[in-house]
Design a protein around this motif. Structure first.
Motif, short mmCIF file in Angstrom:
data_model
loop_
_atom_site.label_atom_id
_atom_site.label_comp_id
_atom_site.label_asym_id
_atom_site.label_seq_id
_atom_site.Cartn_x
_atom_site.Cartn_y
_atom_site.Cartn_z
N ALA A 197 0.81 -1.22 0.00
CA ALA A 197 0.00 0.00 0.00
C ALA A 197 0.84 1.27 0.00
CB ALA A 197 -0.95 0.00 1.19
N ALA A 198 1.89 1.32 0.83
CA ALA A 198 2.68 2.54 0.93
C ALA A 198 3.40 2.83 -0.38
CB ALA A 198 3.68 2.44 2.08
N ASP A 199 4.06 1.81 -0.95
CA ASP A 199 4.75 2.01 -2.22
C ASP A 199 3.76 2.40 -3.32
OD1 ASP A 199 7.19 1.45 -1.12
OD2 ASP A 199 7.43 -0.52 -2.06
N PHE A 244 -6.74 10.00 -1.00
CA PHE A 244 -6.52 8.58 -0.76
C PHE A 244 -5.90 8.25 0.61
CE2 PHE A 244 -7.17 8.66 -5.27
CZ PHE A 244 -7.77 7.45 -5.55
N GLU A 245 -5.26 9.20 1.23
CA GLU A 245 -4.59 8.91 2.50
C GLU A 245 -5.55 8.42 3.58
OE1 GLU A 245 -0.75 10.73 4.80
OE2 GLU A 245 -2.22 12.13 3.99
N PRO A 246 -6.76 8.99 3.71
CA PRO A 246 -7.65 8.53 4.77
C PRO A 246 -8.07 7.06 4.65
CG PRO A 246 -8.34 10.68 3.96
CD PRO A 246 -7.31 10.18 3.01
N GLU A 247 -8.06 6.49 3.45
CA GLU A 247 -8.50 5.10 3.29
C GLU A 247 -7.35 4.17 2.92
OE1 GLU A 247 -11.07 4.44 -0.15
OE2 GLU A 247 -10.53 6.44 -0.89
N LEU A 248 -6.12 4.61 3.16
CA LEU A 248 -4.97 3.82 2.74
C LEU A 248 -4.95 2.44 3.38
CD1 LEU A 248 -2.53 4.02 0.92
CD2 LEU A 248 -1.22 4.96 2.83
N SER A 249 -5.43 2.33 4.61
CA SER A 249 -5.41 1.04 5.30
C SER A 249 -6.31 -0.01 4.64
CB SER A 249 -5.84 1.22 6.76
OG SER A 249 -7.17 1.73 6.83
N LYS A 250 -7.25 0.43 3.80
CA LYS A 250 -8.15 -0.51 3.13
C LYS A 250 -7.47 -1.23 1.97
CE LYS A 250 -12.28 2.21 4.27
NZ LYS A 250 -13.44 2.96 3.72
N PHE A 251 -6.37 -0.67 1.48
CA PHE A 251 -5.64 -1.29 0.37
C PHE A 251 -4.71 -2.37 0.93
CE2 PHE A 251 -6.93 2.84 -1.24
CZ PHE A 251 -7.42 2.53 -2.50
N ASP A 252 -5.33 -3.47 1.31
CA ASP A 252 -4.62 -4.53 2.03
C ASP A 252 -4.27 -5.66 1.06
OD1 ASP A 252 -3.56 -6.06 4.05
OD2 ASP A 252 -5.48 -6.91 4.65
N GLY A 253 -3.13 -5.53 0.41
CA GLY A 253 -2.72 -6.55 -0.54
C GLY A 253 -1.25 -6.46 -0.83
N GLU A 254 -0.75 -7.47 -1.56
CA GLU A 254 0.67 -7.53 -1.89
C GLU A 254 0.97 -6.99 -3.29
OE1 GLU A 254 -0.74 -10.22 1.02
OE2 GLU A 254 -1.11 -10.40 -1.14
#
Length: 489
Positions: free
Chosen positions: A14-16, A60-70
């Motif tokens: 998610a961060a990258d 997008f920053e507020p929902e970044l934790s929802k992007f839970d994948g590799e």
């Protein structure tokens, strides 16, 4: 235009993905989107947001934790809502494109006649990325489907597909837009702009070739289709679109801009007191011109970056004019009493530049000279939307040519309102104006300078640009300047 970023990692991506996509922000302002795939749950997550009134990070920053994948892909686009999510006989996948599809109505009609349906619309219009997705799923494999896109689309199309087995990157058949691959320990990435790589720890490892298709997994890259030999990469990537630290075909943007300016500075006999760049894309050229001409570089105009960090502007022309005025601030102390020369990437309509010239002289500039990084824009771009318009007569060079060829009245020649009548100047006459230093070319440039109230105006020679980029002329698209191109597909 638009820019994308995709990455596959052994860890959460998610961060990258977030920062890599954000580094495409200079390429578009309308919409942003990201999608991720979680191998453990088998789930996709997607979000798309409008960016016309804010920035990618704030959306997008507020929902970044929802992007839970590799693995994931992201896009910043000036056109349609992306990514698309699709489920087909090829499997589930998400898709982003950097594309200009000139025949999308024809493609849509054909697909509907084949009992396929269009479900996604952007502002009531066909979504080009959905068309690409439907063309892909007509293939028996992803490769066959992408080749179907290449053979069907008139214009250009590069894409990233987020699949259940890594990311597939496919570059436009003629390579008009780029894809660069990077790697680091435990991860691979593909992007439009390798500016995204250094701060994320990626090293550039490969430039995807025209028509080439590759698959990225966390442990490496697999070639699915070999590249074409022919290429027509857009020269405006170096002149205008690209961020200074970006590289295409191994050629750095800032170095090309510097070299273009240096050559112009060495050849130009005009006496001036200072050289400045019109922010942002004119700065690299101006620094080069300063070195070549041996005249100090000074910032007579500065961009107000706290609220105008991006180079693109609203689609509405009235708002474009207002934004152009508000974001650039002249510095009277650096202008007063001086013979000032400025460098810029191009002249499209000329409205903004004429207003800038007027302000600079009102603030005391003794002379205002302009040097442009590319030749005059005579032909509208049919491939990536750079100089796209309803009429080629929105281009100031083309208006001047038509006026010369049809002996229009002085009132018409000075009109600000873009003309919409048919362009009927014969091809051989256009060629004469596009030929550097021909009598027609010199007359055209002199007339543009007069209309913009400039003390002198010069455009870079086409051979200067080609030499600065360092690729063979046949591999660079220069259609906007000389009308040359291989094909529209």
């Amino acid at each position: 235009m638009g820019g994308f970023f995709g990455t596959v990692s052994r860890e959460k991506c998610a961060a990258d993905l977030f920062y890599g996509t954000d580094y495409q922000s200079h390429l578009g302002t309308r919409r942003g989107g990201m999608a991720t795939y979680n191998t453990k749950t088998g789930g996709f997550y997607r979000a798309i947001h409008n960016l016309e009134n804010t920035y990618f990070r704030t959306r997008f920053e507020p929902e970044l934790s929802k992007f839970d994948g590799e693995s994931g892909i992201g896009i910043i686009s000036d056109t349609d809502a992306q990514p698309m999510l699709m489920n087909s006989h090829l499997g589930r996948f998400a898709l982003v494109t950097v594309a200009k599809i000139n025949n999308q109505e024809e493609i849509a009609s054909k697909l509907l006649a084949e009992n396929m349906h269009l479900s996604e619309f952007s502002s009531g219009k066909i979504n080009p990325t959905e068309l690409v997705g439907l063309l892909i799923i007509k293939g028996k494999t992803f490769v066959e489907g992408i080749e179907n896109v290449f053979s069907t689309v008139k214009g250009s199309c590069s894409m990233l597909l987020l699949t259940e087995d890594g990311i597939i990157a496919a570059r436009d058949w003629w390579g008009r837009t780029p894809i660069v691959v990077g790697k680091k320990d435990g991860a691979m990435a593909a992007t439009s702009e390798d500016t995204a790589f250094p701060n994320l720890g990626f090293e550039t490892s490969y430039f995807v070739g025209p028509g080439e298709i590759v698959r990225l997994r966390a442990d490496g890259m697999e070639q699915l289709r070999k590249p074409q030999e022919q290429m027509q990469i857009c020269s405006f990537l170096w002149i205008y679109y690209g961020f200074p630290t970006s590289n295409y075909e191994g050629k750095n943007v800032e170095s090309v801009r510097f070299e273009t300016g240096r050559v112009m500075g060495e050849e130009d006999p005009t006496e001036v007191d200072s050289v400045g760049g019109i922010p942002d894309s004119g700065i690299g050229m101006a620094i080069g011109y300063s070195a070549g001409h041996k005249v100090p570089y000074q910032r007579g105009i500065s961009k107000y970056t706290p609220t105008w960090p991006r180079s693109f502007m609203p689609a509405n022309q009235d708002m474009r004019n207002l934004v152009a005025k508000m974001k650039l601030i002249p510095n009277k102390s650096m202008l007063e009493g001086k013979r000032c020369l400025f460098c810029d990437d191009s002249i499209v309509r000329g409205t903004q530049l004429r207003e800038n010239t007027k302000v600079l002289k009102e603030l005391g500039a003794k002379e205002v000279h302009m040097r442009i990084a590319c030749p005059p824009l005579i032909y509208a771009c049919p491939f990536i939307n750079f100089s796209a318009s309803k009429s080629e007569l929105e281009l100031i060079a083309r208006r001047v040519i038509k006026d010369f060829e049809t002996h229009s009245s002085e009132a018409t020649m000075l009109a600000d309102v873009p003309q919409t009548d048919n362009v009927d100047v014969p091809a051989d006459r256009l060629k004469a104006y596009a030929t550097t230093d021909s009598p027609e070319y010199k007359a055209m440039v002199a007339e543009i300078a007069k209309r913009l109230n400039l003390d002198s105006l010069q455009f870079s020679k086409l051979e200067t640009i080609v030499n600065a980029i360092g690729l063979p002329k046949c591999k660079i698209c220069t259609h906007c300047f000389d009308g040359s191109s291989c094909h529209t597909i």
